[in-house]
Design a protein around this motif. Structure first.
Motif, short mmCIF file in Angstrom:
data_model
loop_
_atom_site.label_atom_id
_atom_site.label_comp_id
_atom_site.label_asym_id
_atom_site.label_seq_id
_atom_site.Cartn_x
_atom_site.Cartn_y
_atom_site.Cartn_z
N PRO A 1 0.96 -1.28 0.21
CA PRO A 1 -0.12 -0.19 -0.01
C PRO A 1 0.72 1.22 0.21
CG PRO A 1 -0.79 -1.50 1.58
CD PRO A 1 0.70 -2.20 1.15
N ASN A 2 1.95 1.23 0.79
CA ASN A 2 2.82 2.38 0.75
C ASN A 2 3.55 2.75 -0.60
OD1 ASN A 2 2.13 3.16 3.43
ND2 ASN A 2 3.85 1.78 4.34
N ILE A 3 3.94 1.59 -1.05
CA ILE A 3 4.65 1.67 -2.36
C ILE A 3 3.82 2.11 -3.46
CG2 ILE A 3 5.57 0.34 -4.23
CD1 ILE A 3 6.59 -1.69 -2.37
N ASN A 4 2.56 1.82 -3.49
CA ASN A 4 1.51 2.41 -4.55
C ASN A 4 1.12 3.83 -4.15
OD1 ASN A 4 1.24 0.05 -6.12
ND2 ASN A 4 -0.35 -1.08 -4.79
N GLU A 5 1.34 4.04 -3.01
CA GLU A 5 0.58 5.41 -2.44
C GLU A 5 1.73 6.55 -2.82
OE1 GLU A 5 -0.84 8.02 1.44
OE2 GLU A 5 -0.73 5.89 1.39
N SER A 6 3.10 5.98 -2.57
CA SER A 6 4.27 7.06 -2.64
C SER A 6 4.65 7.09 -4.26
CB SER A 6 5.28 6.58 -1.74
OG SER A 6 5.91 5.24 -2.14
N THR A 7 4.60 6.04 -4.97
CA THR A 7 4.97 5.99 -6.47
C THR A 7 3.98 5.86 -7.55
OG1 THR A 7 5.28 3.67 -6.21
CG2 THR A 7 7.06 5.04 -5.26
N ASN A 8 2.72 5.73 -7.15
CA ASN A 8 1.55 5.38 -8.19
C ASN A 8 2.13 4.36 -8.80
OD1 ASN A 8 -0.06 7.59 -7.52
ND2 ASN A 8 1.25 9.09 -8.59
N ALA A 9 2.80 3.14 -8.39
CA ALA A 9 3.13 2.16 -9.01
C ALA A 9 2.05 1.45 -9.84
CB ALA A 9 3.91 1.08 -8.19
N GLY A 10 1.06 1.23 -9.27
CA GLY A 10 -0.26 0.53 -9.80
C GLY A 10 -0.10 -1.05 -9.61
#
Length: 454
Positions: free
Chosen positions: A190-199
């Motif tokens: 969740p933190n990865i997606n939130e901070s980077t918009n990785a999807g």
């Protein structure tokens, strides 16, 4: 008109620098006043006027031993991890400390003995007992937990993420490292997606060990993943595998100041003797007044270098002493070039009809382009070293850049202006067609009143 022609015409101008000596002298005085103010501010806010490194003050050091894992290509990764640890150290007393790294981290040894040495100073307001009881053990512990990791390389192709390690992650047939990594990644997702918009849309069942190459973990997302450096860096952080057996951290011990009082005394003595010999040489080769002007200009360079280090609170360590001595040699060379022209112009048949300021300005004008070109070419090289060089060299380059600018200013402006001023004093006046000193303008003692009736 071409730039070269414009520059050439500019150099033909007479800037009357010697006549503007008040302004010439005021500029460095303003810098010194600003430095004095900043030193007072730093004294009351940070506890020290200068940012002295452990070379002068002593401190602590730790060695992060990484062996063959430490290479030229990945050293910056470890440097960044170590720096992050020192920014926030959580100790057993439930306090968080921000520890300042002193100087550049040093690579030591090679192969099996390769390590990174980190020096740091005692935290202001923290006692030595607190440092040794809480802070230093916490630093060692956090370095072990956050730096001694197996760091993967990450590749993203559409909806597939491949994390590749240097070694198999279950060499002994133990799947627990893989299970830990899978759980850690799901927790961090969740933190990865939130901070980077990785999807990334992955579940535990879509994270699998590559059984053909047990160095790889394959993460399959239901949608394509953004392939950017920021995303890959976030995934690398989540997929770090703690491995205390890959190295060790030792130290946290007190280290003494390498720049002792004896060494400082020797350095000051060497510089003083050099200045005396310079004065003697220039006095014999040119004039005593030329020698005095050069020495005062050199003191200006040293003071400006110290002032700049104080204003910007740049760390001062043993390399700063080397930078000071380097600038002394560079600056005196520029000054001698100008005074060589002064001597030649003094021999001219027109010298008697010129003022000392006229001689100084003519000499500056004849050497100005040469002085500027020399400084610019040197600055380009030093700037490149400061930008792309290693940390140790960068620390040396910064005071050199400051000294180059100060030395050029003193050689062009201060030394000739002082020489012109000295020519108006004492016997030197006989070398020029100067009007006699108007003694009537001098302050006279009031006449004694006559006695009435005498």
């Amino acid at each position: 008109m071409k730039l070269k022609d414009k520059l050439s015409n500019l150099m033909e101008n007479d800037f009357h620098i010697a006549e503007k000596r008040k302004l010439v002298f005021i500029i460095p005085l303003v810098i010194l006043v600003v430095a004095a103010i900043m030193m007072i501010v730093f004294r009351f806010t940070l506890g020290s006027t200068f940012n002295l490194g452990t070379d002068f003050t002593g401190g602590y050091s730790v060695d992060v031993k990484l062996g063959n894992k430490l290479t030229e290509s990945n050293k910056q990764v470890y440097f960044d991890q170590i720096e992050e640890v020192f920014k926030a150290v959580k100790a057993d007393n439930d306090k968080t400390y921000k520890v300042e790294i002193s100087g550049a981290m040093q690579l030591q040894g090679s192969g099996d003995t390769a390590s990174i040495r980190v020096k740091y100073s005692q935290i202001s307001g923290v006692s030595e007992n607190e440092m040794s009881t809480y802070v230093n053990p916490a630093i060692v512990s956090e370095l072990e937990n956050k730096v001694l990791n197996k760091v993967p390389s990450v590749a993203i192709n559409g909806n597939t993420i491949t994390a590749t390690y240097d070694e198999v992650i279950n060499a002994d047939g133990d799947d627990s490292p893989f299970a830990d990594l899978r759980a850690a990644f799901i927790k961090a997702l969740p933190n990865i997606n939130e901070s980077t918009n990785a999807g990334i849309t992955a579940t535990e069942s879509s994270i699998n060990l590559n059984h053909e190459n047990k160095k790889q973990i394959i993460i399959t997302s239901t949608t394509d993943v953004s392939n950017s450096a920021k995303v890959r860096s976030a995934i690398v952080s989540a997929m770090n595998l703690p491995d205390k057996y890959s190295g060790s951290v030792s130290g946290g011990d007190m280290v003494g100041a390498t720049v002792s009082t004896e060494l400082l005394f020797t350095a000051i003595l060497a510089v003083s003797l050099a200045l005396i010999f310079m004065l003697c040489y220039i006095g014999v080769r040119f004039q005593l007044s030329s020698g005095l002007a050069c020495i005062i200009a050199l003191f200006h360079d040293l003071l400006i270098m110290f002032a700049a280090m104080a204003i910007f609170h740049v760390e001062i360590n043993s390399t700063f002493i080397a930078a000071l001595i380097t600038i002394l040699g560079y600056s005196i060379n520029n000054s001698i070039i100008i005074f060589d022209r002064v001597r030649e112009n003094m021999r001219s048949v027109y010298a008697k009809n010129m003022t000392p300021e006229g001689i100084a300005n003519k000499s500056i004008k004849e050497t100005l382009l040469r002085s500027i070109n020399t400084t610019i070419t040197t600055l380009i090289m030093i700037a490149m070293v400061a930008i792309i060089g290693v940390s140790d060299i960068r620390i040396f380059a910064i005071p050199i850049i400051i000294g180059l600018l100060a030395g050029t200013y003193s050689s062009i402006c201060i030394a000739p202006s002082l020489w012109a001023l000295f020519q108006r004093v004492g016997k030197n006046r006989a070398n020029f067609n100067l009007p006699p000193v108007d003694k009537r303008k001098q302050k006279q003692k009031p006449a004694k009143p006559s006695k009435i009736g005498a």
